[in-house]
Enzyme design. Structure first.
Site, PDB file in Angstrom:
ATOM      1  N   SER A  32      -7.518  47.728 -12.509  1.00  0.00           N
ATOM      2  CA  SER A  32      -6.471  46.833 -13.027  1.00  0.00           C
ATOM      3  C   SER A  32      -6.300  47.007 -14.530  1.00  0.00           C
ATOM      4  O   SER A  32      -5.459  46.353 -15.145  1.00  0.00           O
ATOM      5  CB  SER A  32      -6.807  45.379 -12.689  1.00  0.00           C
ATOM      6  OG  SER A  32      -8.115  45.051 -13.126  1.00  0.00           O
ATOM      7  N   ASN A 119     -15.922  37.293 -11.655  1.00  0.00           N
ATOM      8  CA  ASN A 119     -15.098  36.342 -10.901  1.00  0.00           C
ATOM      9  C   ASN A 119     -14.746  35.101 -11.724  1.00  0.00           C
ATOM     10  O   ASN A 119     -13.602  34.641 -11.705  1.00  0.00           O
ATOM     11  CB  ASN A 119     -15.796  35.945  -9.596  1.00  0.00           C
ATOM     12  CG  ASN A 119     -15.941  37.130  -8.647  1.00  0.00           C
ATOM     13  OD1 ASN A 119     -15.359  38.196  -8.901  1.00  0.00           O
ATOM     14  ND2 ASN A 119     -16.708  36.966  -7.592  1.00  0.00           N
ATOM     15  N   THR A 164      33.944  19.526  -8.039  1.00  0.00           N
ATOM     16  CA  THR A 164      33.076  19.592  -6.861  1.00  0.00           C
ATOM     17  C   THR A 164      33.712  20.675  -5.997  1.00  0.00           C
ATOM     18  O   THR A 164      34.942  20.837  -6.015  1.00  0.00           O
ATOM     19  CB  THR A 164      33.026  18.250  -6.090  1.00  0.00           C
ATOM     20  OG1 THR A 164      34.340  17.917  -5.659  1.00  0.00           O
ATOM     21  CG2 THR A 164      32.489  17.112  -6.956  1.00  0.00           C
ATOM     22  N   HIS A 165      32.897  21.420  -5.312  1.00  0.00           N
ATOM     23  CA  HIS A 165      33.399  22.562  -4.516  1.00  0.00           C
ATOM     24  C   HIS A 165      34.174  23.568  -5.374  1.00  0.00           C
ATOM     25  O   HIS A 165      35.003  24.301  -4.863  1.00  0.00           O
ATOM     26  CB  HIS A 165      34.302  22.100  -3.369  1.00  0.00           C
ATOM     27  CG  HIS A 165      33.760  20.941  -2.586  1.00  0.00           C
ATOM     28  ND1 HIS A 165      33.042  21.092  -1.426  1.00  0.00           N
ATOM     29  CD2 HIS A 165      33.809  19.607  -2.832  1.00  0.00           C
ATOM     30  CE1 HIS A 165      32.685  19.895  -0.970  1.00  0.00           C
ATOM     31  NE2 HIS A 165      33.132  18.977  -1.803  1.00  0.00           N
ATOM     32  N   SER A 286      33.926  47.705 -22.096  1.00  0.00           N
ATOM     33  CA  SER A 286      33.990  48.625 -20.965  1.00  0.00           C
ATOM     34  C   SER A 286      34.279  50.013 -21.502  1.00  0.00           C
ATOM     35  O   SER A 286      35.024  50.173 -22.470  1.00  0.00           O
ATOM     36  CB  SER A 286      35.096  48.183 -20.010  1.00  0.00           C
ATOM     37  OG  SER A 286      35.519  49.281 -19.226  1.00  0.00           O
ATOM     38  N   LYS A 292      38.377  44.760 -22.203  1.00  0.00           N
ATOM     39  CA  LYS A 292      37.297  43.982 -21.620  1.00  0.00           C
ATOM     40  C   LYS A 292      36.269  43.486 -22.615  1.00  0.00           C
ATOM     41  O   LYS A 292      35.913  44.153 -23.575  1.00  0.00           O
ATOM     42  CB  LYS A 292      36.563  44.840 -20.580  1.00  0.00           C
ATOM     43  CG  LYS A 292      37.435  45.219 -19.413  1.00  0.00           C
ATOM     44  CD  LYS A 292      37.420  44.173 -18.343  1.00  0.00           C
ATOM     45  CE  LYS A 292      36.264  44.451 -17.407  1.00  0.00           C
ATOM     46  NZ  LYS A 292      36.230  43.507 -16.312  1.00  0.00           N
ATOM     47  N   ASN A 294      32.833  41.829 -21.432  1.00  0.00           N
ATOM     48  CA  ASN A 294      32.106  41.379 -20.246  1.00  0.00           C
ATOM     49  C   ASN A 294      30.915  40.497 -20.615  1.00  0.00           C
ATOM     50  O   ASN A 294      30.189  40.797 -21.558  1.00  0.00           O
ATOM     51  CB  ASN A 294      31.613  42.591 -19.447  1.00  0.00           C
ATOM     52  CG  ASN A 294      32.766  43.394 -18.883  1.00  0.00           C
ATOM     53  OD1 ASN A 294      33.786  42.826 -18.491  1.00  0.00           O
ATOM     54  ND2 ASN A 294      32.606  44.706 -18.854  1.00  0.00           N
ATOM     55  N   GLU A 299      25.540  37.338 -16.874  1.00  0.00           N
ATOM     56  CA  GLU A 299      25.340  37.881 -15.518  1.00  0.00           C
ATOM     57  C   GLU A 299      23.863  38.200 -15.272  1.00  0.00           C
ATOM     58  O   GLU A 299      23.318  37.918 -14.201  1.00  0.00           O
ATOM     59  CB  GLU A 299      26.177  39.149 -15.328  1.00  0.00           C
ATOM     60  CG  GLU A 299      27.674  38.887 -15.355  1.00  0.00           C
ATOM     61  CD  GLU A 299      28.446  40.191 -15.523  1.00  0.00           C
ATOM     62  OE1 GLU A 299      28.666  40.863 -14.514  1.00  0.00           O
ATOM     63  OE2 GLU A 299      28.807  40.549 -16.656  1.00  0.00           O
ATOM     64  N   TYR A 326     -13.651  34.512  -3.789  1.00  0.00           N
ATOM     65  CA  TYR A 326     -12.879  35.593  -4.388  1.00  0.00           C
ATOM     66  C   TYR A 326     -12.701  36.750  -3.417  1.00  0.00           C
ATOM     67  O   TYR A 326     -13.630  37.148  -2.724  1.00  0.00           O
ATOM     68  CB  TYR A 326     -13.571  36.102  -5.667  1.00  0.00           C
ATOM     69  CG  TYR A 326     -12.837  37.267  -6.313  1.00  0.00           C
ATOM     70  CD1 TYR A 326     -11.800  37.037  -7.197  1.00  0.00           C
ATOM     71  CD2 TYR A 326     -13.159  38.593  -5.994  1.00  0.00           C
ATOM     72  CE1 TYR A 326     -11.101  38.100  -7.768  1.00  0.00           C
ATOM     73  CE2 TYR A 326     -12.470  39.656  -6.560  1.00  0.00           C
ATOM     74  CZ  TYR A 326     -11.440  39.405  -7.444  1.00  0.00           C
ATOM     75  OH  TYR A 326     -10.756  40.441  -7.999  1.00  0.00           O
ATOM     76  N   GLN A 331      -6.501  40.245  -7.375  1.00  0.00           N
ATOM     77  CA  GLN A 331      -6.150  41.060  -8.539  1.00  0.00           C
ATOM     78  C   GLN A 331      -4.627  41.298  -8.600  1.00  0.00           C
ATOM     79  O   GLN A 331      -4.080  41.624  -9.649  1.00  0.00           O
ATOM     80  CB  GLN A 331      -6.895  42.396  -8.461  1.00  0.00           C
ATOM     81  CG  GLN A 331      -6.639  43.330  -9.607  1.00  0.00           C
ATOM     82  CD  GLN A 331      -7.655  44.469  -9.636  1.00  0.00           C
ATOM     83  OE1 GLN A 331      -8.802  44.259  -9.984  1.00  0.00           O
ATOM     84  NE2 GLN A 331      -7.242  45.656  -9.253  1.00  0.00           N
ATOM     85  N   LYS A 334      -1.816  39.256 -11.256  1.00  0.00           N
ATOM     86  CA  LYS A 334      -1.477  39.381 -12.669  1.00  0.00           C
ATOM     87  C   LYS A 334      -0.119  40.001 -12.965  1.00  0.00           C
ATOM     88  O   LYS A 334       0.672  39.454 -13.741  1.00  0.00           O
ATOM     89  CB  LYS A 334      -2.596  40.123 -13.404  1.00  0.00           C
ATOM     90  CG  LYS A 334      -3.777  39.189 -13.686  1.00  0.00           C
ATOM     91  CD  LYS A 334      -4.976  39.885 -14.229  1.00  0.00           C
ATOM     92  CE  LYS A 334      -5.842  40.472 -13.155  1.00  0.00           C
ATOM     93  NZ  LYS A 334      -6.390  39.475 -12.179  1.00  0.00           N
TER      94      LYS A 334
HETATM   95  N1  ARG Z   1     -10.117  42.954 -11.982  1.00  0.00           N
HETATM   96  C1  ARG Z   1     -10.533  41.874 -11.159  1.00  0.00           C
HETATM   97  C2  ARG Z   1      -9.337  40.953 -10.897  1.00  0.00           C
HETATM   98  O1  ARG Z   1      -8.407  41.048 -11.582  1.00  0.00           O
HETATM   99  C3  ARG Z   1     -11.621  41.098 -11.818  1.00  0.00           C
HETATM  100  C4  ARG Z   1     -12.584  40.437 -10.877  1.00  0.00           C
HETATM  101  C5  ARG Z   1     -13.307  41.436 -10.122  1.00  0.00           C
HETATM  102  N2  ARG Z   1     -14.379  40.871  -9.398  1.00  0.00           N
HETATM  103  C6  ARG Z   1     -14.991  41.556  -8.444  1.00  0.00           C
HETATM  104  N3  ARG Z   1     -15.950  40.970  -7.865  1.00  0.00           N
HETATM  105  N4  ARG Z   1     -14.611  42.729  -8.106  1.00  0.00           N
HETATM  106  O2  ARG Z   1      -9.366  40.144 -10.007  1.00  0.00           O
END
Ligand code: ARG
Length: 467
Positions: A32, A119, A164-165, A286, A292, A294, A299, A326, A331, A334
């Site tokens: 990660s 964790n 409305t509508h 445009s 134009k 825009n 949007e 966990y 993971q 994120k």
């Molecule tokens: N990179 C992991 C995550 O984002 C961190 C926790 C990892 N823990 C483990 N026991 N592998 O969740």
């Protein structure tokens, strides 16, 4: 197809049980570090609090704690200076920081992970990050509320059609319409405030899942990191991401509100409506049609909810059905939250810019407000109030008059008194007073209604709230 297995030795963090390193593709799916490096500041803050606590509790020597403190500051400055090399072998930000720390300070660095786990580490890092984003959303929302409020103040009594509508309904005031968004955004803001309060408990010290046999002081780390208290259940601490889901949910609702005003801007700035003018700053041309301008930003703002809601659904789907505690599935939290947060902050800033920039075309608003039989309800109300007709009957008489006006190709105020009396003999000339749009909005004095008096009262309330 088989990927080559690198000859690298087993991982330094858990190599004891391993004799070979991971497959390259295993590394690619597992790591990660490519995205969670964004958590470096939170990770280092968490480690600093943890080390200081370990020393205070006599679990770590003062000398080691001092080395760690200094070392972490060095790591922080290396990352901030762009000198830090993130390597996929280190898997995530937690291992990357610890590995570099150990390179810098040696032995002491290896003691930092006493009484904690990745964790609880990732749980605390991510909470800190999401907490900051709540603050950013709150600030961004306040700026946008101020922008709407300024518009409301400028046009507390400008008359425009209310829909409305998307059909003309009744005349309303510009200020009233702007304040409708202030109300929505205020609720959005309160959702972030509320979510922030709930997430402000510190999971650090839950360790892997069961707590730790070391005599740690979780209240100390919680306080050092600005949390209200430590979390009370170690299993829950490492396994829930509801705080992130609350952030995403609040973001989705907020983005939904932004998309509605974005849509109004698109409609209002069209050649058919001409209710507002957006400046060159917020429009594009445009490549082929020279006339134009825009409303691209509007949007895009209309579309951004797609991403944010997508992230919300994605994380719900990741979390659904996960047995405690966990699992690596988590993971996947994120990137979704990072993208949603970036999108929301950009959207809030863009909307604030556009709301401050847009110029109401006041004359067009007034003309539009007076068309489409917008004061038909005022006429019906007059029949009830002045002539004592039951509302249903008044509605019928008015409907007949609207049909007559439509046939004649005029609006209600252009009917003659004789026209009116041909439908209902008792109608008097003073009925024409209520057919004007200004009188119409002025009459809507009920609390929360569209009359300028009510609007000014609400503006005063919001100004005091946002001061
Ligand atoms: N990179 C992991 C995550 O984002 C961190 C926790 C990892 N823990 C483990 N026991 N592998 O969740």
């Amino acid at each position: 197809m088989s990927a080559d297995t690198p000859k690298s030795s087993a991982n330094a963090m858990w190599g004891g049980r391993f004799s070979a390193g991971p497959d390259a593709i295993m590394q690619a799916i597992n790591a990660s570090i490519g995205f969670d490096q964004r958590l470096y500041a939170q990770d280092i803050a968490g480690s600093r609090a943890h080390a200081a606590m370990l020393a205070a509790q006599g679990i770590l020597s003062d000398k080691d704690a001092e080395a760690i403190r200094e070392g972490l500051l060095t790591v922080l400055s290396e990352i901030e200076a762009g000198k830090f090399v993130f390597r996929v072998e280190q898997e995530d930000i937690h291992m990357a920081v610890e590995a570099r720390l150990t390179e810098i300070v040696g032995e002491a660095g290896k003691r930092l992970h006493t009484a904690r786990s990745r964790n609880d580490q990732v749980a605390v890092d991510f909470r800190l990050w999401v907490r900051d984003q709540c603050d950013a959303a709150i600030t961004g929302l306040e700026a946008l509320m101020r922008a709407f409020l300024a518009q409301a103040e400028a046009g507390a009594d400008w008359v425009m059609p209310g829909f409305t509508h998307l059909q003309t309904a009744q005349p309303v005031t510009w200020g009233h319409h702007m304040l409708a968004y202030v109300e929505m955004l205020a609720r959005d803001r309160s959702r972030f405030i509320d979510a922030r309060k709930r997430m402000n408990e510190c999971p650090l010290g839950a360790a892997a899942l069961a707590g730790t046999s070391f005599p740690i002081d979780r209240h100390m780390t919680a306080q050092a990191l600005g949390f209200d208290r430590p979390t009370a259940n170690s299993l829950d601490s490492v396994s829930d991401r509801d705080f992130a889901l609350e952030f995403l949910s609040a973001s989705s609702i907020c983005a939904m509100h932004l998309s509605r005003f974005a849509e109004e801007l698109v409609i209002w700035s069209s050649a058919q409506f001409r209710f507002v003018r957006l400046s060159d700053k917020w429009t594009t041309g445009s490549s082929i049609m020279p006339q134009k301008k825009n409303p691209d930003a509007a949007e895009l703002l209309r579309a951004k909810l797609g991403r944010i809601l997508g992230a919300t659904v994605a994380l719900f789907t990741v979390m659904k059905g996960l047995a405690l505690t966990y699992s690596k599935d988590m993971q996947e939290d994120k990137e979704q939250v990072f993208d949603a947060a970036d999108t929301l902050m950009l959207a809030l800033a863009a909307m604030t810019g556009m709301v401050s920039d847009m110029q109401a075309m006041v004359d067009n608003l007034r003309v539009a407000a007076a068309s489409g039989f917008s004061t038909a309800t005022d006429l019906a109300d007059w029949l009830v109030r002045e002539l004592g007709l039951p509302f249903r009957e008044a509605h019928h008489v008015t409907g007949t008059l609207v049909a007559m006006a439509e046939t004649k190709g005029c609006d209600l105020p252009e009917l003659t008194l004789a026209d009116m009396q041909s439908v209902y003999a008792g109608i008097r000339a003073d009925v024409f007073d209520v057919l004007g749009v200004v009188n119409s909005v002025n009459s809507r004095q009920s609390y929360g209604g569209t009359s300028p008096v009510q609007v000014r009262a609400q503006i005063a309330r919001w100004k005091a709230t946002l001061a």
